[in-house]
Design a protein around this motif. Structure first.
Motif, PDB file in Angstrom:
ATOM      1  N   MET A 146       0.835  -1.212   0.000  1.00  0.00           N
ATOM      2  CA  MET A 146       0.000   0.000   0.000  1.00  0.00           C
ATOM      3  C   MET A 146       0.861   1.249   0.000  1.00  0.00           C
ATOM      4  SD  MET A 146      -1.415  -0.037   3.837  1.00  0.00           S
ATOM      5  CE  MET A 146      -0.332   0.006   5.227  1.00  0.00           C
ATOM      6  N   LYS A 151      -5.976   3.831  -5.208  1.00  0.00           N
ATOM      7  CA  LYS A 151      -7.090   2.924  -5.443  1.00  0.00           C
ATOM      8  C   LYS A 151      -7.360   2.028  -4.235  1.00  0.00           C
ATOM      9  CE  LYS A 151      -7.277   2.820 -10.408  1.00  0.00           C
ATOM     10  NZ  LYS A 151      -6.989   2.017 -11.579  1.00  0.00           N
ATOM     11  N   GLN A 152      -7.444   0.711  -4.484  1.00  0.00           N
ATOM     12  CA  GLN A 152      -7.853  -0.150  -3.383  1.00  0.00           C
ATOM     13  C   GLN A 152      -6.676  -0.843  -2.720  1.00  0.00           C
ATOM     14  OE1 GLN A 152      -9.527  -3.748  -4.604  1.00  0.00           O
ATOM     15  NE2 GLN A 152      -9.340  -3.294  -6.746  1.00  0.00           N
ATOM     16  N   VAL A 154      -5.038  -0.253  -0.076  1.00  0.00           N
ATOM     17  CA  VAL A 154      -5.116  -0.452   1.369  1.00  0.00           C
ATOM     18  C   VAL A 154      -5.976  -1.668   1.681  1.00  0.00           C
ATOM     19  CG1 VAL A 154      -5.723   0.605   3.549  1.00  0.00           C
ATOM     20  CG2 VAL A 154      -4.800   1.999   1.739  1.00  0.00           C
ATOM     21  N   TYR A 155      -7.061  -1.829   0.892  1.00  0.00           N
ATOM     22  CA  TYR A 155      -7.887  -3.024   1.079  1.00  0.00           C
ATOM     23  C   TYR A 155      -7.079  -4.277   0.784  1.00  0.00           C
ATOM     24  CZ  TYR A 155     -11.359  -6.575   0.175  1.00  0.00           C
ATOM     25  OH  TYR A 155     -12.069  -7.746   0.187  1.00  0.00           O
ATOM     26  N   ALA A 157      -3.872  -4.720   0.990  1.00  0.00           N
ATOM     27  CA  ALA A 157      -2.894  -4.958   2.052  1.00  0.00           C
ATOM     28  C   ALA A 157      -3.590  -5.478   3.295  1.00  0.00           C
ATOM     29  CB  ALA A 157      -2.138  -3.675   2.360  1.00  0.00           C
ATOM     30  N   MET A 158      -4.796  -4.960   3.585  1.00  0.00           N
ATOM     31  CA  MET A 158      -5.497  -5.399   4.790  1.00  0.00           C
ATOM     32  C   MET A 158      -5.918  -6.857   4.659  1.00  0.00           C
ATOM     33  SD  MET A 158      -8.456  -3.464   6.858  1.00  0.00           S
ATOM     34  CE  MET A 158      -9.880  -4.006   5.987  1.00  0.00           C
ATOM     35  N   LEU A 159      -6.413  -7.223   3.470  1.00  0.00           N
ATOM     36  CA  LEU A 159      -6.775  -8.617   3.253  1.00  0.00           C
ATOM     37  C   LEU A 159      -5.554  -9.504   3.426  1.00  0.00           C
ATOM     38  CD1 LEU A 159      -9.480  -9.914   2.316  1.00  0.00           C
ATOM     39  CD2 LEU A 159      -8.312 -10.330   0.178  1.00  0.00           C
TER      40      LEU A 159
ATOM     41  N   MET B  99      -5.026   0.406   9.058  1.00  0.00           N
ATOM     42  CA  MET B  99      -5.588   0.139   7.730  1.00  0.00           C
ATOM     43  C   MET B  99      -7.107   0.210   7.767  1.00  0.00           C
ATOM     44  SD  MET B  99      -3.463  -3.120   6.653  1.00  0.00           S
ATOM     45  CE  MET B  99      -1.814  -3.083   6.121  1.00  0.00           C
ATOM     46  N   VAL B 103      -9.563   2.299   5.301  1.00  0.00           N
ATOM     47  CA  VAL B 103     -10.601   1.672   4.476  1.00  0.00           C
ATOM     48  C   VAL B 103     -11.958   2.273   4.797  1.00  0.00           C
ATOM     49  CG1 VAL B 103     -11.822  -0.502   4.116  1.00  0.00           C
ATOM     50  CG2 VAL B 103      -9.349  -0.454   4.070  1.00  0.00           C
ATOM     51  N   ARG B 106     -12.337   5.685   3.337  1.00  0.00           N
ATOM     52  CA  ARG B 106     -12.368   5.693   1.887  1.00  0.00           C
ATOM     53  C   ARG B 106     -13.692   5.174   1.343  1.00  0.00           C
ATOM     54  NH1 ARG B 106      -7.749   5.668  -1.916  1.00  0.00           N
ATOM     55  NH2 ARG B 106      -8.813   5.528  -3.903  1.00  0.00           N
ATOM     56  N   TYR B 107     -14.196   4.066   1.925  1.00  0.00           N
ATOM     57  CA  TYR B 107     -15.378   3.421   1.349  1.00  0.00           C
ATOM     58  C   TYR B 107     -16.629   3.648   2.174  1.00  0.00           C
ATOM     59  CZ  TYR B 107     -11.873   1.062  -1.418  1.00  0.00           C
ATOM     60  OH  TYR B 107     -10.844   0.794  -2.249  1.00  0.00           O
ATOM     61  N   LEU B 119     -15.496  -1.824  -4.144  1.00  0.00           N
ATOM     62  CA  LEU B 119     -14.112  -1.735  -4.628  1.00  0.00           C
ATOM     63  C   LEU B 119     -14.086  -1.186  -6.050  1.00  0.00           C
ATOM     64  CD1 LEU B 119     -12.641  -5.061  -3.310  1.00  0.00           C
ATOM     65  CD2 LEU B 119     -12.301  -2.789  -2.418  1.00  0.00           C
ATOM     66  N   GLU B 120     -12.960  -0.593  -6.414  1.00  0.00           N
ATOM     67  CA  GLU B 120     -12.937   0.133  -7.684  1.00  0.00           C
ATOM     68  C   GLU B 120     -12.912  -0.728  -8.934  1.00  0.00           C
ATOM     69  OE1 GLU B 120     -10.941   1.288  -5.169  1.00  0.00           O
ATOM     70  OE2 GLU B 120     -11.053   3.463  -5.078  1.00  0.00           O
TER      71      GLU B 120
END
Lengths: 540, 121
Positions: A146, A151-152, A154-155, A157-159, B99, B103, B106-107, B119-120
């Motif tokens: 990240m 974009k995504q 951070v998501y 990396a979190m996953l 994190m 998240v 952002r969302y 998600l994008e």
């Protein structure tokens, strides 16, 4: 040990030490110091490899404590080549992106920390130490993924971090059981004591827990959801993707081999891992074909190749085992090269879709040639290194059901790379700006391409040079193999033209299918139960 | 009733740690809120650490510091190792929470199912 340039524990600490030291240097000096430091680490790794390969394996007890108590570092015939590979790979990836914009101090520090952690994984001979360096690499990778926070990512990396955190909780639990059972953490002593266990069934539970964690790291069949997200993350710099796919995922495979040897006196799950490796490989290329982002094609394809490596390592024949080990090196070379060139291509074109990029050959001839070498390597074209390792793996399973499976995997690889190589041909869009001249990128990509080619021409020599055993690879360059490859290639092109292009609806369905986190956790638990059941039943 | 009481009395802390580990796993499998997932995994980690701490447990053993005769010492290895594991666990949870904040900002959701649709790509 006496004649080593740097002792093993210093080799592990050196990269992160260099990173920390250069943090305080002025902006102009740090790149030079960093480069010198990386070269020094590479030289130390080369010397370690030479000492181990033509001498004997090196065992070092940290801080001079006696065996069993001390943390043990081991450099043997399997780990020394991987350390060398990691050092060379990190240094070349670093040189490759000398002029890239994202190479600031924090990034390079984290990058070198990852190198240290990987050295630690390869050299550790102690279960708890392996756990600590795995956690270190996990945190570092999460930050690297990240890093640009676009974009995504951070998501993603979190996953990645949550999935691996669950895996590591399993690992601590498994280590705790292991410690209860044997009273030690040293891998070699554990192996001896497991053989003396009064009731081998007691080892089933720690085995399943530790191997669930390792399977997550090695991205095996149901547990690979983190890999494409982490490796193909849109915002991660391509050098990170290259290192993750080239080296980091191999750390999981390496642990699989190492720990299988440790548990071999009581539990033998080769058959299970062979089947899982095959399924992983098939699932990997099927998902790769469905992608349209070029980095995601490569990322999903890493899963497929890792499955192939796991197959080779678990076939139970020597030639296939060394073929699998050689494929680890080969895959690092061509997948690293493909990711690095993909990064340059994305930067120049400004798009990521395989449909929008055309004519890389004309706009960037050097990158195009290097990418083509990578594609030929990964598809196992004759005279390229992928063909040699695949040939060795195939030697080990002659006349088995798995041989047919190998042809299927080869076909899938070719099919997905027919899709990938459409970006090379055609004419580039007119508004494309002239790419910057960058000698570092040119030199490193051509060097990787040359390594891929010479690894194919001198395949059997390369295997005996790096690992020791002598096998003839003459069959891999015979008429038969070449015609099989040509036939598969032709079939791949036809199927792509008249099959894959017409089922866009199915592909986009596959592409958009995602597991949410709860489902991923259920899969991890199911994998744990599967391992538990399998090892319990086969023990008889 | 007596049998039940006997059963509970002979439970050790290790057994409870194993139960706690699987409770955490259950939480991670069922909770749709991200923060609850992080908590569940934290529980798993702590349970594993507790379990490790209780390995080689002896009733009446004393802490392994200077001055204790060696034969009365508790096994020092789990304690030394678990300090490391606790520190690692804390830092990973801290990073997960950071994190999580990103998240959520952002969302605008903390639910895995809704998040995956926003998600994008």
């Amino acid at each position: 040990m006496e004649n080593l340039l740097v002792p093993l524990h210093m080799l592990v600490l050196l990269p992160v030490g260099i990173g920390a030291l250069t943090f305080f240097l002025p902006r102009k000096a740090y790149q030079a110091v960093m480069l010198l430091g990386s070269l020094f680490v590479t030289a130390a790794a080369v010397q370690l490899f030479i000492t181990v390969r033509w001498g004997s394996e090196i065992i070092q007890f940290v801080a001079g404590w006696p065996e069993v108590v001390a943390i043990k570092l081991v450099a043997d015939g399997i780990s020394a080549p991987l350390v060398l590979l990691a050092a060379v790979f990190f240094t070349s990836a670093y040189i490759f992106s000398t002029r890239a914009g994202h190479m600031d101090k924090t990034f390079v520090f984290l990058f070198l920390m990852l190198e240290s952690a990987l050295f630690g994984i390869f050299l550790s001979g102690d279960l708890f130490n392996i756990y600590v360096v795995m956690e270190l690499s996990m945190i570092t990778i999460a930050i690297l993924i990240m890093y640009k926070q676009e974009k995504q990512s951070v998501y993603d990396a979190m996953l990645y971090i949550l999935m691996n955190f669950i895996a590591m909780a399993f690992m601590v639990m498994g280590i705790a059981y292991m410690y209860r059972l044997t009273g030690v953490l040293d891998l070699m002593v554990i192996e001896q004591r497991l053989a003396e266990l009064p009731d081998p069934r007691a080892a089933v539970l720690p085995y399943s827990m530790i191997f669930t964690a390792v399977a997550v790291k090695a991205a095996m069949l149901p547990l690979f959801s983190w890999l494409p997200r982490a490796h193909g993350a849109p915002s991660a710099p391509s050098i990170v993707s290259a290192v993750l796919s080239g080296i980091q995922v191999k750390a999981g495979v390496y642990l699989l081999v190492r720990l299988s040897i440790v548990f071999s006196p009581v539990i033998d799950a080769q058959m299970l891992f062979l089947v899982l490796g095959f399924l992983t490989s098939v699932a990997g290329f099927l998902l790769a074909i469905a992608q349209k982002d070029i980095k995601l094609i490569l990322a999903y394809h890493t899963i497929s190749q890792v499955g192939l490596i796991i197959m080779g390592l678990n076939l139970g024949s020597d030639v296939a085992f060394w073929g699998g080990m050689y494929h680890i090196i080969n895959h690092a070379l061509f997948k690293g090269l493909l990711f690095l060139t993909a990064g340059v291509i994305i930067d120049t074109y400004g798009v990521r879709s395989v449909k929008e990029i055309r004519g890389v050959f004309r706009s960037m001839p050097v990158i195009g040639i290097a990418a083509l070498a990578g594609v030929l390597g990964i598809t196992g074209a004759p005279f390229f290194n992928g063909s040699i390792s695949k040939y060795f793996i195939q030697e080990g399973i002659q006349g088995n059901w798995a041989e047919a499976g190998l042809y299927l995997i080869n076909f899938g690889t070719i099919l997905s790379f027919v899709k990938y190589s459409t970006i090379l041909f055609g004419s580039p869009p007119r508004h494309l700006q002239k790419p910057r001249k960058d000698p570092f990128i040119t030199v490193i990509s051509l060097a990787f391409g040359a390594a891929i080619f010479s690894g194919g021409i001198f395949g059997s020599q390369a295997v005996s040079l790096v690992f020791g055993p002598q096998y003839s690879a003459a069959g891999a360059m015979g008429i038969e193999k070449i015609s099989i490859f040509a036939a598969t290639l032709a079939l791949g092109v036809l199927v792509y033209r008249y099959g894959v292009l017409r089922i866009e609806g199915v592909l986009s369905g596959v592409r958009n299918f995602k597991y949410n986190f709860n489902q991923i956790t259920v899969l991890i638990s199911l994998f744990f139960v599967l391992l538990l059941g399998y090892s319990y039943i086969t023990m008889g | 009733m007596e049998a039940l009481e006997y059963f509970f009395r002979q439970l050790s802390i290790s057994d409870l740690a194993v139960v706690l580990f699987f409770i955490g796993l259950y939480g991670a499998m069922t909770q749709r809120s991200i923060i609850k997932t992080i908590m569940s995994i934290g529980i798993m980690d702590v349970a594993a650490i507790t379990f490790f701490m209780m390995s080689n447990f002896e009733q009446g053993a004393r802490s392994p510091v200077t001055g204790t005769p060696p034969e009365q010492m508790a096994d020092p290895v789990p304690q030394a190792l678990m300090i490391t594991a606790i520190v690692i666990g804390v830092s990973v949870v801290a990073m997960c929470l950071a994190m999580y904040m990103r998240v959520v900002f952002r969302y605008g959701t903390a639910d895995w199912n809704i998040l995956i649709r926003r998600l994008e790509d």
